[in-house]
Design a protein around this motif. Sequence first.
Motif, PDB file in Angstrom:
ATOM      1  N   LYS A 160       0.844  -1.202   0.000  1.00  0.00           N
ATOM      2  CA  LYS A 160       0.000   0.000   0.000  1.00  0.00           C
ATOM      3  C   LYS A 160       0.884   1.258   0.000  1.00  0.00           C
ATOM      4  O   LYS A 160       0.650   2.210  -0.738  1.00  0.00           O
ATOM      5  N   GLU A 161       1.902   1.223   0.853  1.00  0.00           N
ATOM      6  CA  GLU A 161       2.801   2.378   0.945  1.00  0.00           C
ATOM      7  C   GLU A 161       3.535   2.618  -0.390  1.00  0.00           C
ATOM      8  O   GLU A 161       3.697   3.753  -0.826  1.00  0.00           O
ATOM      9  N   GLU A 170      -7.033   8.628  -8.724  1.00  0.00           N
ATOM     10  CA  GLU A 170      -6.286   9.133  -7.557  1.00  0.00           C
ATOM     11  C   GLU A 170      -5.062   9.934  -7.989  1.00  0.00           C
ATOM     12  O   GLU A 170      -4.761  10.985  -7.427  1.00  0.00           O
ATOM     13  N   THR A 188       1.460   9.676  -5.270  1.00  0.00           N
ATOM     14  CA  THR A 188       1.910  10.985  -4.800  1.00  0.00           C
ATOM     15  C   THR A 188       2.909  11.620  -5.767  1.00  0.00           C
ATOM     16  O   THR A 188       2.749  12.771  -6.184  1.00  0.00           O
ATOM     17  N   GLU A 243       1.079   4.101  -2.810  1.00  0.00           N
ATOM     18  CA  GLU A 243       0.809   5.517  -2.500  1.00  0.00           C
ATOM     19  C   GLU A 243       1.972   6.409  -2.932  1.00  0.00           C
ATOM     20  O   GLU A 243       1.774   7.556  -3.327  1.00  0.00           O
TER      21      GLU A 243
END
Length: 296
Positions: A220-221, A261, A228, A224
Amino acid sequence: MLLGIDLGGTKIEGIVLESKEKPIEVIRHRVDTEEKKGYLQVVDNIKSLVEYIENKIKHKFDKLGIGTPGTLDPVTGLLKNSNSQCLNGMPLKKDLSKTLDKTILIQNDANCFALAETLLGSVNDQYPHAKNVFGIIMGTGVGGGIIINGKTVYGSQGIGGEWGHTIVTDNGDECYCGKRGCVETVISGRALQTYYKNISGRKLKFEEIYATKDNDKYAKETFERLITYFGKGLSNVVNIIDPEVIVLGGGLSNINELYTEGYNELKKYVFNPTFSTPILKPKLGDSAGVYGAALL
Ligand SMILES: [Zn+2]
């Protein structure tokens, strides 16, 4: 007819299109790059491929468009910035022009991708009047190409559109370009795999990391991090060239969240109260590079 060659790390692909207006494939053929055997072998393999194509269709070309990793330095005439190390510092254009007796038009593979998607791919299908387009390749590496009025922006040093080597963080990994924290060392497939390995201790392919992002906190990190820095990195491009359309390509362009996203993340950093520039999926797939080379 138009002849294009896509010089890749493992394969060299050649294509002949009937014309720019009627981009029908006349012939397509591939040979191994054999990069490990060195620069002269690569040049020889390009020559064999071109001869094979010309013999097959019984037509001799005056011009050849070629897409390469890296770019030709307009001052020295030598190839530079290539992750295929054997090409760096080599006079590829001069050598091919001599060996093949043709005018050689060289641009890097990301420029070829952007040109093909703009003139023949998803930009042409959905926004045929767009005059300012940014094309992105996100895969093992990260590249980009700017298309203005149907032409690539080569730049005074041949590095137009190279957003993959703009710096987005101070604590990124070291890049082959000699700097640290480039977009490519943060959000390329390879960089994300390294990041995941560093935080989890496990070695996985990016597809596997992506598939487990809802169950594995390290995955998940990593995911992300992609979202980002995709937004931050791309906002730098948008703030400078403000394209009418952006088109993604390469292996990571299949990730749907980049268009949702990732888009929202990009929106945060654009220097404008609103942002509605479309980001498109590619149409031409792996063929974009070789089509773009032919269009040069
Ligand atoms: Zn770099």
